[in-house]
Design a protein around this motif. Sequence first.
Motif, PDB file in Angstrom:
ATOM      1  N   THR A 135      57.378  15.371  -4.907  1.00 42.42           N
ATOM      2  CA  THR A 135      56.962  14.149  -5.615  1.00 42.42           C
ATOM      3  C   THR A 135      56.185  14.480  -6.890  1.00 42.42           C
ATOM      4  OG1 THR A 135      54.982  13.998  -4.225  1.00 42.42           O
ATOM      5  CG2 THR A 135      56.902  12.718  -3.538  1.00 42.42           C
ATOM      6  N   GLN A 142      60.364   9.640  -3.751  1.00 44.86           N
ATOM      7  CA  GLN A 142      59.647   9.557  -2.482  1.00 44.86           C
ATOM      8  C   GLN A 142      60.319  10.501  -1.496  1.00 44.86           C
ATOM      9  OE1 GLN A 142      60.020   5.426  -1.413  1.00 44.86           O
ATOM     10  NE2 GLN A 142      62.263   5.484  -1.299  1.00 44.86           N
ATOM     11  N   ALA A 163      54.879   9.207  -1.137  1.00 46.21           N
ATOM     12  CA  ALA A 163      55.272   8.831  -2.502  1.00 46.21           C
ATOM     13  C   ALA A 163      54.060   8.876  -3.418  1.00 46.21           C
ATOM     14  CB  ALA A 163      55.876   7.426  -2.522  1.00 46.21           C
TER      15      ALA A 163
END
Lengths: 222, 359
Positions: A135, A142, A163
């Motif tokens: 990420t 995500q 995320a």
Amino acid sequence: MSFVVATASMRYTPAELAAAARNAAGSGLRRAGDLTRLALLVALAALPEARRRQPTALFWQTTSGPRRETAHLLASMGSGDGEPLPYDFLATQPALAAVQIQPWLPGLAAASATPLDRTGEACWALLLADALAWTATRPGSQVLCAHLDAWGEHAEAHALLIAADPGEAPLARIAPVAASTLPLIADIPELPAILPAQVAAGNGCALAAPAGLTLALEFVRP
Amino acid sequence: MTRPVGIAATALVCAAGSTPAAVAATLWAGAPMAGYRSIGDRIFPFYALAGGGSWRDRAAGIFAEIASQLGPLPAGLPLFFASSSYQMGAFEAAPAPLNLPLASGAFIGDVAAWLGLSGPCRGFANACISGFSALAAARALIAAGWLDDALVVGCELPNAATPAGFAALELLSPDACRPFDARRNGLVLGEAVAAVRLTAAPARWCLAGIATGLDAYSPTSPDPTGGPLAAVAVDALEQAKIAVTDLDVVKLQAAGSPGADLAEANALRRLFPDTLPPLLSFKAAFGHTLGASGIAELAALLACLDAGCLPPTAGFAESDPEIGLSPTREGRLLTARRALLNVVGFGGGVAAAVVERSA
């Protein structure tokens, strides 16, 4: 900075798993293995509809692996005389799971399966470290981190959605640290089931680094 | 934190040789011929390793050779292990009734013990891109400062189930591997064990970028447009901060598959608007080694580049107008600084890596 956006945990008998997969995917996963079915069910539980088109990686670990299918293949190869035709075994390979569930998760862009080398523990620390690295270098992405097991008498799935975008109600902020003074959370398959309560109960918790790694992971209230 | 990740050492045992340098020398002199193995009533070419004995004893011997090539390793060195078949051959050879180990990755513990390692272990089972998945994970952790060193091992040892699966899907060539060739008609499988030691310390080669992705076109063949493979190559190049025009060589996937070779050619045309660098495939030199292939072919490529020699692509003779690209026909001397490596996997995996020689 990354967040635990959602968690999901589920446990099924073989009959319940087949029924749940049918309900979710119709006949689309008819030939897929139990691990693939679990991957889809836990992904649908963790990813709300709005997130299913976002660029997503699926990093999953398993202790059991495709155990039943491997046993069936070995039994059939041992008893057959002609050329083996292991179509069912091929259809249940971990490497196929992502392609098989991609129709329900259009944003699925990468996947990796990790067989664990010992029982009774998991390896969330490394799986989550992979997710944080992913990420951090791919804005807007995500990662669904999952532990999937299909034993003879039951199957279970646990997942954390990670995320950089916290969404509306993130469960925890997750960050690597050199050392943590927070209470430790056990690195076990069921970690996603117990994490929200541990974070909510106090200042947060930490996942210890495996030996040889210089990181621990802290989960704190967002 | 992000820092360069170097390649401190490589090791390789495959049908073309028992060290990376030996493999490079063999390829320069002309690739070895494949042997054969039977699957049911059919016979297919296959690149096997030498050696006999029980499956486990043979595996232990091969890993002893790998350990010897790597030299002393710190016991706590983290192990990243890639394979598509793990110890399936041992299961097949075991007498009934077979008790499968409870942990599906238990074989990683055996490998760690054979290499003298007692640190953390992590396995990858992503079919043919397993090796690059393992390299990518190890590289990410080193780049982030969470590890200083890691050993990444790729392993594909003989078993009946894997070739039977490929044969059942009619993906195997009945006679030979012909990468990018007009007469290509399928894969030829092979055995290999290979290792790459990654490090945060300065090294001659840097793993400058590596990316994995998913090509959901079909479980058994990539998107014929080459789009997903081109996308991961762009990702790897962006990580490396290298332009395609700076690449000196491309190590192809090019396994001789009619569909996948064409998809790769289309991916290369997307990547390179004008002139392409030399293209090279190893698949007709030591076979498609599946879960080991990414690491085995990286080790072989670096050995070739360290020797300053780009070998001919074994098995390639006749250009395919539809592909429109030709791998190396003859060996040539080459001082290469940057290379792109492509991998395409059964099950929809695609991956690419960029290596760069340190200044």
